[in-house]
Design a protein around this motif. Structure first.
Motif, short mmCIF file in Angstrom:
data_model
loop_
_atom_site.label_atom_id
_atom_site.label_comp_id
_atom_site.label_asym_id
_atom_site.label_seq_id
_atom_site.Cartn_x
_atom_site.Cartn_y
_atom_site.Cartn_z
N ALA A 12 0.82 -1.21 0.00
CA ALA A 12 0.00 0.00 0.00
C ALA A 12 0.86 1.26 0.00
N SER A 13 2.07 1.16 0.56
CA SER A 13 2.96 2.32 0.65
C SER A 13 3.44 2.80 -0.72
N GLU A 14 3.25 1.98 -1.75
CA GLU A 14 3.69 2.35 -3.09
C GLU A 14 2.61 3.10 -3.88
N PHE A 15 1.45 3.34 -3.24
CA PHE A 15 0.34 4.00 -3.91
C PHE A 15 -0.07 5.29 -3.21
N VAL A 16 -0.69 6.17 -3.99
CA VAL A 16 -1.35 7.36 -3.45
C VAL A 16 -2.73 7.45 -4.10
N ARG A 17 -3.62 8.23 -3.48
CA ARG A 17 -4.96 8.42 -4.05
C ARG A 17 -4.88 9.25 -5.32
N LYS A 18 -5.58 8.83 -6.35
CA LYS A 18 -5.60 9.57 -7.61
C LYS A 18 -6.45 10.83 -7.47
N PRO A 19 -5.89 11.99 -7.80
CA PRO A 19 -6.72 13.21 -7.78
C PRO A 19 -7.83 13.13 -8.82
N LYS A 20 -8.97 13.73 -8.51
CA LYS A 20 -10.08 13.71 -9.44
C LYS A 20 -9.80 14.53 -10.70
N GLN A 21 -8.80 15.42 -10.62
CA GLN A 21 -8.49 16.30 -11.75
C GLN A 21 -7.87 15.57 -12.94
N ILE A 22 -7.36 14.36 -12.74
CA ILE A 22 -6.71 13.64 -13.84
C ILE A 22 -7.35 12.27 -14.02
N THR A 59 -2.80 20.34 -7.26
CA THR A 59 -2.86 21.80 -7.40
C THR A 59 -2.59 22.28 -8.82
N GLY A 60 -2.39 21.34 -9.74
CA GLY A 60 -2.17 21.71 -11.13
C GLY A 60 -0.77 22.20 -11.43
N LYS A 61 0.16 22.01 -10.49
CA LYS A 61 1.54 22.47 -10.71
C LYS A 61 2.40 21.43 -11.40
N LEU A 62 1.86 20.24 -11.56
CA LEU A 62 2.60 19.16 -12.22
C LEU A 62 1.67 18.48 -13.21
N LYS A 63 2.06 18.54 -14.48
CA LYS A 63 1.24 17.98 -15.55
C LYS A 63 2.01 16.89 -16.27
N VAL A 64 1.27 15.97 -16.89
CA VAL A 64 1.90 14.87 -17.62
C VAL A 64 1.46 14.91 -19.08
N ARG A 65 2.29 14.29 -19.90
CA ARG A 65 2.00 14.24 -21.33
C ARG A 65 1.86 12.78 -21.75
#
Length: 306
Positions: A105-115, A270-276
């Motif tokens: 579980a330590s290898e995961f984080v909750r996915k933000p709803k924004q992506i 917070t939208g400060k990191l985006k992916v392509r």
């Protein structure tokens, strides 16, 4: 369940879509229904034989970067419950190209709803590699100058954003067609490597973050101030050249760091990191995905959907 498995090391012909047992989460683990798995160079390098160095023995399931929904949790898991959308980097370097994966579980984080899931799967490896490269190894701080080669790639684009967030002066290199993209991520300067040698235009930088290697890395030494640091994601920097130019060299090998991933996730929220995301393919087209990744001409992440 369906999974991408190899029975032996070799080229993409050793890859097969196989029916395997669905894993069960152990203590401290979560079982995730995979919605998207990202393709990384380490995946096909493991397939070619790098897995031996990591202690991986076929048969094994490829893939180390996933996003999906928690199906069940093992004992002693408090942060996640069934139904939670998550993403993460698998420290075991394997298991992600499948319909389900069980991992700590330590290898995961909750996915933000924004992506969406495709974008989420593209976050952890690139962001962790960039963070560990420029901060843990490069010791980059606000006001310093950093040169990032391959700034439009999956790792380079993360490095541009992370360096920009802390207030560093960012210089990115890449193909001219990606200039607008790289500047949009926060690069202060952009150099089209096709129009000339960047080492003739750049000097006095504190950190070089090299995602290209070979001749590009050789030229990067010339841009550093004495006492600077050259960090590579591709091959160990030459000790001889580092001594010649009075700099330090380091090679970054990404490792799971829960606190670091949590901070990266806050930047995503917070939208400060985006992916392509460059391309999305069905899991059955994994061979094509590996070929595209190995070509080195894909800007952004390749995603496989089970």
């Amino acid at each position: 369940m369906k999974a991408v498995r190899i029975e032996r090391y070799g080229n993409e012909e050793v890859v097969e879509i196989a029916d395997v047992d669905r894993p069960k989460p152990g203590a401290g683990q979560v079982l995730v229904k995979v919605k998207a798995a990202a393709v990384n160079p380490v995946d096909w390098k493991i397939r070619e034989g790098l897995g031996e160095m990591f202690g991986l023995k076929p048969p094994l399931i490829l893939g180390c970067e996933v996003a999906g929904t928690v199906e069940t949790v093992g004992d002693n898991v408090e942060d996640f419950s069934p139904g939670h959308d998550v993403y993460g980097y698998l420290g075991a370097y394997s298991g992600g190209y499948a319909e389900y994966v069980a991992a700590p579980a330590s290898e995961f984080v909750r996915k933000p709803k924004q992506i969406n899931f495709d974008a989420a799967a593209a976050v952890p490896v690139g962001a962790l590699t960039a963070s560990q490269g420029i901060f843990d190894h490069g010791k980059l701080t606000s006001g310093q100058r950093i040169l990032i080669t391959g700034a439009s790639g999956a790792v380079g684009s993360m490095a541009v954003q992370l360096a920009n967030v802390i207030g560093a002066h960012v210089i990115g290199t890449g193909s001219g067609r990606n200039e607008e993209f790289v500047r949009g991520l926060g690069a202060d300067e952009f150099i089209d490597y096709k129009k000339g040698k960047f080492e003739e235009e750049v000097s006095d930088v504190d950190v070089v973050f090299d995602t290209v290697g070979s001749e590009t890395q050789d030229g990067a030494f010339r841009t550093l101030k004495r006492g600077g640091v050259l960090v590579s994601t591709v091959n160990p920097p030459s000790e001889e050249k580092a001594k010649q130019f009075g700099v330090k060299g380091a090679m970054v090998m990404v490792t799971p760091k829960p606190d670091q991933l949590a901070e990266i996730n806050r930047l995503v929220e917070t939208g400060k990191l985006k992916v392509r995301v460059a391309k999305v393919l069905p899991l059955a087209e994994v061979k094509k995905a590996h070929q595209l990744s190995a070509s080195g001409h894909v800007d952004g992440k390749i995603i496989l959907r089970p």
